[in-house]
Design a protein around this motif. Sequence first.
Motif, PDB file in Angstrom:
ATOM      1  N   LEU A 154     -29.199 123.326 110.106  1.00  0.00           N
ATOM      2  CA  LEU A 154     -29.960 123.574 108.886  1.00  0.00           C
ATOM      3  C   LEU A 154     -30.072 122.108 106.760  1.00  0.00           C
ATOM      4  O   LEU A 154     -30.989 121.882 106.553  1.00  0.00           O
ATOM      5  N   PHE A 155     -29.075 121.599 107.288  1.00  0.00           N
ATOM      6  CA  PHE A 155     -28.117 120.762 106.450  1.00  0.00           C
ATOM      7  C   PHE A 155     -29.089 119.082 107.166  1.00  0.00           C
ATOM      8  O   PHE A 155     -29.637 119.185 106.003  1.00  0.00           O
ATOM      9  N   THR A 156     -29.201 119.273 108.318  1.00  0.00           N
ATOM     10  CA  THR A 156     -29.518 118.027 109.194  1.00  0.00           C
ATOM     11  C   THR A 156     -31.448 118.490 108.056  1.00  0.00           C
ATOM     12  O   THR A 156     -32.262 117.066 108.493  1.00  0.00           O
ATOM     13  N   GLU A 157     -31.718 119.332 108.462  1.00  0.00           N
ATOM     14  CA  GLU A 157     -32.876 119.533 108.458  1.00  0.00           C
ATOM     15  C   GLU A 157     -33.421 119.277 107.087  1.00  0.00           C
ATOM     16  O   GLU A 157     -35.243 118.586 106.802  1.00  0.00           O
ATOM     17  N   LEU A 179     -26.852 106.352 113.570  1.00  0.00           N
ATOM     18  CA  LEU A 179     -26.546 106.064 112.089  1.00  0.00           C
ATOM     19  C   LEU A 179     -25.913 107.168 111.329  1.00  0.00           C
ATOM     20  O   LEU A 179     -24.762 106.133 110.454  1.00  0.00           O
ATOM     21  N   PHE A 180     -26.112 108.082 111.494  1.00  0.00           N
ATOM     22  CA  PHE A 180     -25.522 108.737 110.408  1.00  0.00           C
ATOM     23  C   PHE A 180     -24.593 110.112 111.175  1.00  0.00           C
ATOM     24  O   PHE A 180     -25.665 110.343 111.637  1.00  0.00           O
ATOM     25  N   ASP A 181     -23.530 110.320 110.621  1.00  0.00           N
ATOM     26  CA  ASP A 181     -22.886 111.257 111.391  1.00  0.00           C
ATOM     27  C   ASP A 181     -23.098 113.272 110.405  1.00  0.00           C
ATOM     28  O   ASP A 181     -22.463 112.717 109.798  1.00  0.00           O
ATOM     29  N   PHE A 182     -24.186 113.404 110.866  1.00  0.00           N
ATOM     30  CA  PHE A 182     -25.063 114.609 109.674  1.00  0.00           C
ATOM     31  C   PHE A 182     -23.613 115.961 109.995  1.00  0.00           C
ATOM     32  O   PHE A 182     -23.641 116.141 108.502  1.00  0.00           O
ATOM     33  N   GLU A 183     -22.621 116.152 110.574  1.00  0.00           N
ATOM     34  CA  GLU A 183     -21.529 117.077 110.663  1.00  0.00           C
ATOM     35  C   GLU A 183     -20.916 116.755 109.552  1.00  0.00           C
ATOM     36  O   GLU A 183     -20.637 117.595 109.367  1.00  0.00           O
ATOM     37  N   GLU A 184     -20.031 115.338 110.295  1.00  0.00           N
ATOM     38  CA  GLU A 184     -19.826 114.518 108.630  1.00  0.00           C
ATOM     39  C   GLU A 184     -19.761 115.083 107.649  1.00  0.00           C
ATOM     40  O   GLU A 184     -19.280 116.217 106.194  1.00  0.00           O
ATOM     41  N   THR A 185     -21.535 114.528 107.071  1.00  0.00           N
ATOM     42  CA  THR A 185     -21.715 115.380 106.025  1.00  0.00           C
ATOM     43  C   THR A 185     -21.613 116.418 105.136  1.00  0.00           C
ATOM     44  O   THR A 185     -21.774 116.756 104.359  1.00  0.00           O
ATOM     45  N   MET A 193     -19.284 105.044 105.495  1.00  0.00           N
ATOM     46  CA  MET A 193     -19.168 104.562 106.614  1.00  0.00           C
ATOM     47  C   MET A 193     -17.924 105.394 107.854  1.00  0.00           C
ATOM     48  O   MET A 193     -16.549 105.341 106.972  1.00  0.00           O
ATOM     49  N   HIS A 194     -17.758 105.417 108.437  1.00  0.00           N
ATOM     50  CA  HIS A 194     -16.870 105.872 109.386  1.00  0.00           C
ATOM     51  C   HIS A 194     -16.258 106.033 110.489  1.00  0.00           C
ATOM     52  O   HIS A 194     -17.608 105.781 111.150  1.00  0.00           O
ATOM     53  N   ARG A 195     -15.501 105.269 111.386  1.00  0.00           N
ATOM     54  CA  ARG A 195     -14.716 104.705 112.353  1.00  0.00           C
ATOM     55  C   ARG A 195     -15.263 106.487 113.476  1.00  0.00           C
ATOM     56  O   ARG A 195     -14.318 107.284 113.134  1.00  0.00           O
ATOM     57  N   THR A 196     -16.360 105.807 114.269  1.00  0.00           N
ATOM     58  CA  THR A 196     -16.209 107.818 114.730  1.00  0.00           C
ATOM     59  C   THR A 196     -15.963 107.940 116.471  1.00  0.00           C
ATOM     60  O   THR A 196     -15.722 108.143 117.577  1.00  0.00           O
ATOM     61  N   VAL A 205     -22.587 106.477 109.237  1.00  0.00           N
ATOM     62  CA  VAL A 205     -22.820 106.825 107.815  1.00  0.00           C
ATOM     63  C   VAL A 205     -22.511 108.528 107.589  1.00  0.00           C
ATOM     64  O   VAL A 205     -23.203 109.541 108.022  1.00  0.00           O
ATOM     65  N   TRP A 206     -21.337 108.745 106.791  1.00  0.00           N
ATOM     66  CA  TRP A 206     -21.112 110.484 106.411  1.00  0.00           C
ATOM     67  C   TRP A 206     -21.313 109.957 104.146  1.00  0.00           C
ATOM     68  O   TRP A 206     -21.654 111.886 103.930  1.00  0.00           O
ATOM     69  N   ASP A 207     -21.480 109.649 104.317  1.00  0.00           N
ATOM     70  CA  ASP A 207     -21.921 109.582 103.048  1.00  0.00           C
ATOM     71  C   ASP A 207     -23.261 108.292 101.680  1.00  0.00           C
ATOM     72  O   ASP A 207     -23.181 107.002 102.201  1.00  0.00           O
ATOM     73  N   VAL A 208     -23.933 108.245 100.724  1.00  0.00           N
ATOM     74  CA  VAL A 208     -24.216 107.048 100.294  1.00  0.00           C
ATOM     75  C   VAL A 208     -23.477 107.949  98.714  1.00  0.00           C
ATOM     76  O   VAL A 208     -24.562 108.389  98.239  1.00  0.00           O
ATOM     77  N   LYS A 209     -23.681 106.539  97.585  1.00  0.00           N
ATOM     78  CA  LYS A 209     -23.632 106.688  96.315  1.00  0.00           C
ATOM     79  C   LYS A 209     -24.193 105.520  95.959  1.00  0.00           C
ATOM     80  O   LYS A 209     -25.067 104.787  96.411  1.00  0.00           O
TER      81      LYS A 209
END
Length: 201
Positions: A98-101, A69-75, A151-154, A161-165
């Motif tokens: 580390l960020f994903t963790e 669901l989430f693009d952790f690399e992009e985030t 979200m973006h198309r990967t 998802v790459w961000d939550v507001k």
Amino acid sequence: MTTARIVLAAALTTLVIIAAPGAALAAGPGEQLNDGIQRVFANLQDPDLKAPSKETERRLAVRRIADELFDFEETAKRSLGRHWHNRSAEERQEFVRLFTELIDRAYLRRVDRYDGEQVIIVSDAVEGNQAVVQTRIITRDKSEIPISYLMHRTGEDRWRVWDVKIDGMSLVASYRAQFNKIIHAESYGDLVKRLQAKSAP
């Protein structure tokens, strides 16, 4: 709103949508988001995974779906901002890990804490390869919190998802401000050390 409150609200939003199996859009990124969350819901309701002894297995199941669901690399990249471009491939890989963790500990591991909140998926809007899914959560005291999933198309028709507001406050922007402050006051290496400390068992 502080990053901690944003993360908590984001976690709450995930819980709420997980608990709202009827809140699907007809098509597009909103449907894909809902579909992944429904699979999380199914895992949480699985009798074989509800026992306390199955906590690790349950979390791993949730994490696998979250990775879709989430693009952790992009985030992670957007959260590090301009400092990303100065990092080597190895440094980027380590930072994403580390960020994903960090997100996993602060956010995904709270999935078991659903407490009867409700959600309304308002809309999804697509512009090229970018989309925003608008939702609103209703808490037990009847207050409402607007949440936007960016979200973006990967891949071909694949949205992540790459961000939550939350109330207009961006999770990515909040982390970027924190990371910038640490890097400017100390160094990128010190930021990594802090993240490593947070990820330690």
